[in-house]
Design a protein around this motif. Structure first.
Motif, PDB file in Angstrom:
ATOM      1  N   ILE A 147       0.819  -1.219   0.000  1.00 57.34           N
ATOM      2  CA  ILE A 147       0.000   0.000   0.000  1.00 57.34           C
ATOM      3  C   ILE A 147       0.851   1.266   0.000  1.00 57.34           C
ATOM      4  CG2 ILE A 147      -1.914  -1.124   1.206  1.00 57.34           C
ATOM      5  CD1 ILE A 147      -0.909   0.295   3.790  1.00 57.34           C
ATOM      6  N   ARG A 148       2.155   1.112   0.044  1.00 53.61           N
ATOM      7  CA  ARG A 148       3.028   2.277   0.232  1.00 53.61           C
ATOM      8  C   ARG A 148       2.847   3.309  -0.875  1.00 53.61           C
ATOM      9  NH1 ARG A 148       9.419   1.894   2.014  1.00 53.61           N
ATOM     10  NH2 ARG A 148       9.780   4.142   2.194  1.00 53.61           N
ATOM     11  N   ALA A 149       2.675   2.869  -2.077  1.00 51.48           N
ATOM     12  CA  ALA A 149       2.540   3.793  -3.205  1.00 51.48           C
ATOM     13  C   ALA A 149       1.244   4.606  -3.138  1.00 51.48           C
ATOM     14  CB  ALA A 149       2.599   3.024  -4.526  1.00 51.48           C
ATOM     15  N   GLU A 150       0.258   4.096  -2.400  1.00 53.69           N
ATOM     16  CA  GLU A 150      -1.029   4.790  -2.292  1.00 53.69           C
ATOM     17  C   GLU A 150      -1.001   5.919  -1.274  1.00 53.69           C
ATOM     18  OE1 GLU A 150      -4.095   1.991  -1.321  1.00 53.69           O
ATOM     19  OE2 GLU A 150      -3.056   0.353  -2.359  1.00 53.69           O
ATOM     20  N   LEU A 151       0.023   5.952  -0.422  1.00 51.15           N
ATOM     21  CA  LEU A 151       0.039   6.866   0.709  1.00 51.15           C
ATOM     22  C   LEU A 151       0.794   8.138   0.351  1.00 51.15           C
ATOM     23  CD1 LEU A 151       0.798   4.131   3.398  1.00 51.15           C
ATOM     24  CD2 LEU A 151      -1.444   5.074   2.772  1.00 51.15           C
ATOM     25  N   GLY A 152       0.054   9.132  -0.073  1.00 48.49           N
ATOM     26  CA  GLY A 152       0.666  10.357  -0.569  1.00 48.49           C
ATOM     27  C   GLY A 152       1.408  11.157   0.478  1.00 48.49           C
ATOM     28  N   HIS A 153       1.036  11.028   1.739  1.00 50.94           N
ATOM     29  CA  HIS A 153       1.686  11.809   2.790  1.00 50.94           C
ATOM     30  C   HIS A 153       2.933  11.115   3.338  1.00 50.94           C
ATOM     31  CE1 HIS A 153      -1.718  14.621   3.151  1.00 50.94           C
ATOM     32  NE2 HIS A 153      -2.499  13.561   3.016  1.00 50.94           N
ATOM     33  N   LEU A 154       2.990   9.781   3.221  1.00 51.83           N
ATOM     34  CA  LEU A 154       4.054   9.014   3.872  1.00 51.83           C
ATOM     35  C   LEU A 154       5.379   9.188   3.137  1.00 51.83           C
ATOM     36  CD1 LEU A 154       4.408   7.003   6.273  1.00 51.83           C
ATOM     37  CD2 LEU A 154       4.253   5.176   4.574  1.00 51.83           C
ATOM     38  N   ARG A 155       6.371   9.758   3.842  1.00 53.60           N
ATOM     39  CA  ARG A 155       7.680   9.997   3.235  1.00 53.60           C
ATOM     40  C   ARG A 155       8.732   8.988   3.686  1.00 53.60           C
ATOM     41  NH1 ARG A 155       6.517  15.413   5.026  1.00 53.60           N
ATOM     42  NH2 ARG A 155       8.293  15.365   6.460  1.00 53.60           N
ATOM     43  N   TYR A 156       8.605   8.465   4.901  1.00 52.96           N
ATOM     44  CA  TYR A 156       9.642   7.597   5.447  1.00 52.96           C
ATOM     45  C   TYR A 156       9.039   6.384   6.145  1.00 52.96           C
ATOM     46  CZ  TYR A 156      12.492  11.766   4.757  1.00 52.96           C
ATOM     47  OH  TYR A 156      13.120  12.845   4.214  1.00 52.96           O
ATOM     48  N   VAL A 157       9.649   5.231   5.933  1.00 58.11           N
ATOM     49  CA  VAL A 157       9.354   4.025   6.707  1.00 58.11           C
ATOM     50  C   VAL A 157      10.619   3.684   7.480  1.00 58.11           C
ATOM     51  CG1 VAL A 157       8.771   1.582   6.643  1.00 58.11           C
ATOM     52  CG2 VAL A 157       7.636   3.179   5.074  1.00 58.11           C
ATOM     53  N   ILE A 158      10.503   3.597   8.781  1.00 58.79           N
ATOM     54  CA  ILE A 158      11.636   3.353   9.676  1.00 58.79           C
ATOM     55  C   ILE A 158      11.409   2.003  10.339  1.00 58.79           C
ATOM     56  CG2 ILE A 158      12.921   4.232  11.668  1.00 58.79           C
ATOM     57  CD1 ILE A 158      11.583   7.004  11.006  1.00 58.79           C
ATOM     58  N   ALA A 159      12.333   1.075  10.147  1.00 63.16           N
ATOM     59  CA  ALA A 159      12.173  -0.285  10.673  1.00 63.16           C
ATOM     60  C   ALA A 159      13.054  -0.479  11.901  1.00 63.16           C
ATOM     61  CB  ALA A 159      12.520  -1.314   9.610  1.00 63.16           C
ATOM     62  N   THR A 160      12.490  -1.047  12.955  1.00 65.49           N
ATOM     63  CA  THR A 160      13.236  -1.216  14.204  1.00 65.49           C
ATOM     64  C   THR A 160      14.178  -2.402  14.179  1.00 65.49           C
ATOM     65  OG1 THR A 160      11.500  -2.581  15.210  1.00 65.49           O
ATOM     66  CG2 THR A 160      11.344  -0.192  15.532  1.00 65.49           C
ATOM     67  N   ASP A 161      13.917  -3.385  13.316  1.00 69.49           N
ATOM     68  CA  ASP A 161      14.702  -4.624  13.376  1.00 69.49           C
ATOM     69  C   ASP A 161      15.022  -5.190  12.009  1.00 69.49           C
ATOM     70  OD1 ASP A 161      12.156  -5.321  12.672  1.00 69.49           O
ATOM     71  OD2 ASP A 161      11.940  -6.931  14.153  1.00 69.49           O
ATOM     72  N   ALA A 162      15.020  -4.356  10.990  1.00 73.13           N
ATOM     73  CA  ALA A 162      15.302  -4.855   9.638  1.00 73.13           C
ATOM     74  C   ALA A 162      15.941  -3.743   8.809  1.00 73.13           C
ATOM     75  CB  ALA A 162      14.014  -5.331   8.967  1.00 73.13           C
ATOM     76  N   GLU A 163      16.808  -4.131   7.885  1.00 70.18           N
ATOM     77  CA  GLU A 163      17.417  -3.172   6.971  1.00 70.18           C
ATOM     78  C   GLU A 163      16.887  -3.442   5.574  1.00 70.18           C
ATOM     79  OE1 GLU A 163      21.550  -1.985   7.696  1.00 70.18           O
ATOM     80  OE2 GLU A 163      21.633  -3.601   9.182  1.00 70.18           O
TER      81      GLU A 163
END
Length: 507
Positions: free
Chosen positions: A120-136
């Motif tokens: 769904i990431r491409a649908e989210l116009g406001h979302l600029r960053y995804v920060i993962a606590t335990d994955a690169e």
């Protein structure tokens, strides 16, 4: 002590007691002092600032309970960002609605949930960053290393008590979920009310096993112990098999729960506390989110020789609006007394009802939400006549104790008679073969609605539909009794253990 915002709360504690252990991780025994936690929060806050996240921006939090979850909350609050805890049981389509509606600019998550976010990431116009606590993962920022590279000192930022601190989405039982906006003032007020009522001090240690996307987890067992200069223990989730071991290992004095957890503990430990464990420091169990069946409470208290202190509240009241007294004067079956806000019972015309009269619970006080995000119509409707209308039905006795009858939306109307499912559930729980029970109304051509119950039997127990209906008839008026009972292996439960009657209705 007068506090203006949650940043000030943490920094006051870190300055006054820097070496006191504030946070324990039950999953891996990591520990943070107040000073260490403050430094970790500053690094996470600086990471957000470096990404352009600022005051008023929404930061969604989607992960399992962990110290990183607690750090993320306070990092948002330190810079004036709005923390948006997301129910971790949502599927991609539901996540898309919450993330889009909240206008979230960043998401802090872990690898277990990335698979629901990527589609769904491409649908989210406001979302600029995804920060993962335990994955690169690709196109994500690795939280531990990125935060560790930041300074542990944080510049001053102008914050006000009226600033938004949390946006939390309701369960959506009456349509699309609504974003509840809670301010720094709301959160501090409710933490103070809970601390004062339950008499928490710096010697207390609260176990957070309720999900941190739920107001119970974040307010009762996170912010409240910090307000009390106490400590918290965070567990990934509730574990009946490990529960009393954690209480013993970390010298826990109280925990938040729902009725399902108490019932599971009674089933898991029929002989009471396992030998060799020291729970001498334990004071009481706290319970909320849904009324506790009297039989569940009785069994738990007898088996473990400790009190259950039941309370009432909802996301819109930040968390708790009432609690029973934390002693023998508490009343089983009641949700207690108001702990700092005003509470009344109104009829359908918003007129106050008297002692013992059943009506809608309305609230007013500094712990009540600012409003629903981008939904002025829902806000105005909820606050009509100057009181917040909860949608819950109850009454108060002569001493002011609140008794929940049911959700207004759950009420069954059969041939013009109002029937409250909780009353039937309580009777079914009294039968020795019944483990779980949930009653709903189903469409009926003659009566409009008819009463149907869903039951899970205890392992090794047996009962027939006719037997349980007869049991109900012995205790209830005929029109209230279930006409049919369906046996299930499990009743659907929400992430906090609440029985999901709306899913039963959908069947």
């Amino acid at each position: 002590m007068s506090l203006k915002n949650l940043r000030e709360l943490l920094e006051t504690r870190a300055a006054a007691m820097p070496q006191k252990t504030w946070l324990f991780s039950a999953a891996d025994d990591r520990r943070w002092s107040y000073a260490e936690f403050d430094a970790a929060v500053n690094q996470a806050a600086n990471l957000l600032l470096s990404l352009g996240v600022g005051k008023g921006d929404k930061v969604s939090l989607l992960m399992a309970n962990s110290p990183e979850y607690v750090i993320a909350y306070f990092a948002c609050w330190k810079i004036g960002a709005v923390a948006g805890p997301v129910n971790s049981h949502l599927k991609s389509e539901e996540l898309a609605y919450v993330l889009d509606n909240s206008e979230s600019v960043a998401l802090i998550t872990d690898q277990d949930f990335l698979k629901h976010v990527e589609p769904i990431r491409a649908e989210l116009g406001h979302l600029r960053y995804v920060i993962a606590t335990d994955a690169e993962a690709e196109s994500t920022i690795h939280f531990p290393s990125a935060a560790a590279a930041q300074p542990s000192e944080l510049a001053e930022i102008a914050l006000d008590a009226a600033d938004d601190a949390i946006i939390i989405y309701t369960s959506g039982t009456t349509g699309k979920p609504k974003g509840v906006l809670l301010t720094h003032r709301n959160i501090l007020a409710n933490a103070r009310q809970i601390r004062d009522w339950l008499q928490f001090t710096e010697t207390d240690r609260l176990l957070c096993m309720m999900p941190l996307f739920h107001v119970n987890g974040i307010i009762v067992t996170t912010v409240t112990p910090m307000f009390a200069a106490a400590s918290m223990v965070v567990a990934p989730k509730f574990s009946a098999s490990r529960h009393w071991q954690i209480i013993s290992d970390y010298r826990v004095t109280s925990f938040g729960s729902v009725a399902t957890m108490l019932a599971m503990l009674s089933l898991t430990y029929p002989e009471g506390i396992p030998a060799g464990l020291d729970i001498s420091q334990f004071r009481f169990a706290l319970c909320g989110s849904a009324p506790v069946p009297a039989e569940v409470m009785r069994q738990f208290e007898q088996r473990f020789n400790c009190l259950v202190i039941e309370g009432y509240g909802l996301s819109e009241s930040t968390c708790r609006a009432t609690f029973n007294p934390p002693n023998e004067t508490r009343r089983p079956g009641s949700c207690g007394l108001p702990i700092g806000c005003e509470l009344k019972i109104f009829d359908d015309d918003d007129r106050e009802l008297g002692t013992g009269e059943v009506g809608e619970i309305v609230l007013r006080g500094e712990n009540l939400l600012k409003g629903y995000f981008k939904n002025p119509e829902a806000t105005a409707k909820a606050f009509r006549s100057g009181w917040f209308h909860s949608g819950d039905v109850g009454y108060r006795d002569a001493d002011g104790f609140l008794f929940i009858v049911d959700r207004k939306s759950d009420m069954i109307i059969r041939a013009g008679e109002n029937i409250y499912p909780r009353e039937i559930d309580e009777v079914l729980y009294q039968h020795p073969a019944v483990q779980d029970a949930a009653t709903i109304g189903v469409a009926d051509k003659l009566y409009g609605e008819e009463v149907k119950a869903f039951v899970v039997l205890r392992e090794g127990s047996a009962a027939t539909e006719a037997e349980l209906i007869a049991h109900c008839r012995a205790h209830l008026a005929d029109f209230k009794c279930p006409k049919t009972i369906e046996f299930l292996k499990e009743i659907p439960k929400g992430p906090t253990g609440k029985l999901l009657k709306r899913e039963l209705a959908a069947k």
